[in-house]
Design a protein around this motif. Structure first.
Motif, PDB file in Angstrom:
ATOM      1  N   GLU A  78       5.595  -4.758  -0.447  1.00 28.16           N
ATOM      2  CA  GLU A  78       4.717  -4.875   0.626  1.00 28.16           C
ATOM      3  C   GLU A  78       4.661  -6.064   1.591  1.00 28.16           C
ATOM      4  OE1 GLU A  78       2.996  -3.326  -3.372  1.00 28.16           O
ATOM      5  OE2 GLU A  78       4.234  -4.941  -2.702  1.00 28.16           O
ATOM      6  N   ARG A  89      -1.877  -0.682  -0.099  1.00 29.32           N
ATOM      7  CA  ARG A  89      -0.789  -1.005  -1.563  1.00 29.32           C
ATOM      8  C   ARG A  89      -0.977   0.279  -2.152  1.00 29.32           C
ATOM      9  NH1 ARG A  89       0.051  -6.366  -2.301  1.00 29.32           N
ATOM     10  NH2 ARG A  89      -1.407  -8.034  -0.915  1.00 29.32           N
ATOM     11  N   LEU A 127       3.100  -3.921   4.455  1.00 24.31           N
ATOM     12  CA  LEU A 127       1.627  -3.866   3.831  1.00 24.31           C
ATOM     13  C   LEU A 127       0.566  -3.564   5.433  1.00 24.31           C
ATOM     14  CD1 LEU A 127      -0.516  -3.725   1.858  1.00 24.31           C
ATOM     15  CD2 LEU A 127      -0.741  -6.427   2.265  1.00 24.31           C
TER      16      LEU A 127
END
Length: 267
Positions: free
Chosen positions: A141, A129, A107
């Motif tokens: 993530e 995301r 992420l």
């Protein structure tokens, strides 16, 4: 019978095509080695163009000049008519070796470009995301690069390039380090992303089959010094079953036609 459209040594594409990247007279030397000589090319907006040619013909050099990562010795590159002098927000680069930050999660890696642009944390993480999901990495993530396979790491790199909403995505052999199964899946994903994201893709590959499969246009470069030798526009229907394309006679004929043109340069 359908045939690919071929153009010999073009200086421009037809004026009716909406050009986003213009390359004029680009030459580059590395010491005594002449890498590129007098490259003239136009890249149409919203299309995927592959740069293909024998090893050492200057494909990656041309890509990095367009990216603003290295400087040409002669000539100019323009994006929407503005001369390129350095990297810019309208271009994003996907590296062959992933170029991920090992200490950051997937992420954070995807959101990093947005962080550099001053976007708020909530906003950039939401965008990151979304693009991780777009490349098939929803649920990963919080994983670090060492916890991901090579294919997954390359997906993170692609998601990072998409997340900054650049108009032009520059991809330097992005699938070369993954296995054949992942490579085919990446190719299918790239075709889908090209259709849905309204981006312009410039893609470097050594694979004739890959270039014919994914490309709207293929630019063939000659051996060093790299020059434009042909532009090929494969006339391939990419709707329906992707595996059908690999068995399509026109696909196979186009692959063979390009190979016949390149085999003289293979030792």
């Amino acid at each position: 019978m359908r045939t690919a459209v071929l153009r010999k040594e073009p200086s421009t594409i037809p004026a009716a095509v909406d050009t986003i990247v213009g390359v004029r007279g680009i030459s580059k030397n590395y010491g005594n080695v002449e890498a590129l000589r007098g490259i003239d090319l136009d890249f149409p907006r919203g299309k995927l163009t592959s740069l293909l040619g024998p090893s050492g013909c200057g494909k990656t050099t041309l890509l990095k000049i367009i990216a603003g990562l290295i400087e040409a010795d002669a000539g100019t590159v323009t994006i929407d008519g503005k001369v390129v002098r350095a990297p810019g927000p309208e271009r994003a680069f996907v590296f062959q070796d992933f170029a991920l930050m090992p200490w950051a999660t997937a992420l954070r890696n995807v959101a990093f470009g947005l962080e550099l642009r001053g976007r708020a944390r909530t906003e950039r993480e939401e965008i990151a995301r979304h693009y991780l999901s777009e490349v098939g990495l929803a649920g990963f993530e919080d994983k670090y690069p060492h916890e991901l396979s090579g294919g997954m790491r390359q997906r993170v790199g692609l998601a990072r390039a998409l997340s900054v909403d650049a108009d032009v995505l520059l991809l330097d052999e992005p699938f070369s380090a993954v296995d054949e199964q992942n490579r085919r899946k990446f190719q299918e994903d790239l075709i889908r992303l090209r259709a849905t994201q309204n981006k312009t893709f410039i893609f470097v590959t050594h694979s004739i089959e890959e270039a014919v499969y994914i490309s709207d246009r293929i630019v063939l470069l000659s051996p060093r010094p790299g020059r434009v030798s042909q532009i090929i526009e494969p006339d391939i229907d990419r709707s329906g079953d992707p595996e059908r394309i690999h068995r399509d006679k026109h696909y196979l004929d186009t692959v063979d036609e390009i190979w016949q043109g390149l085999r003289q340069y293979v030792e």
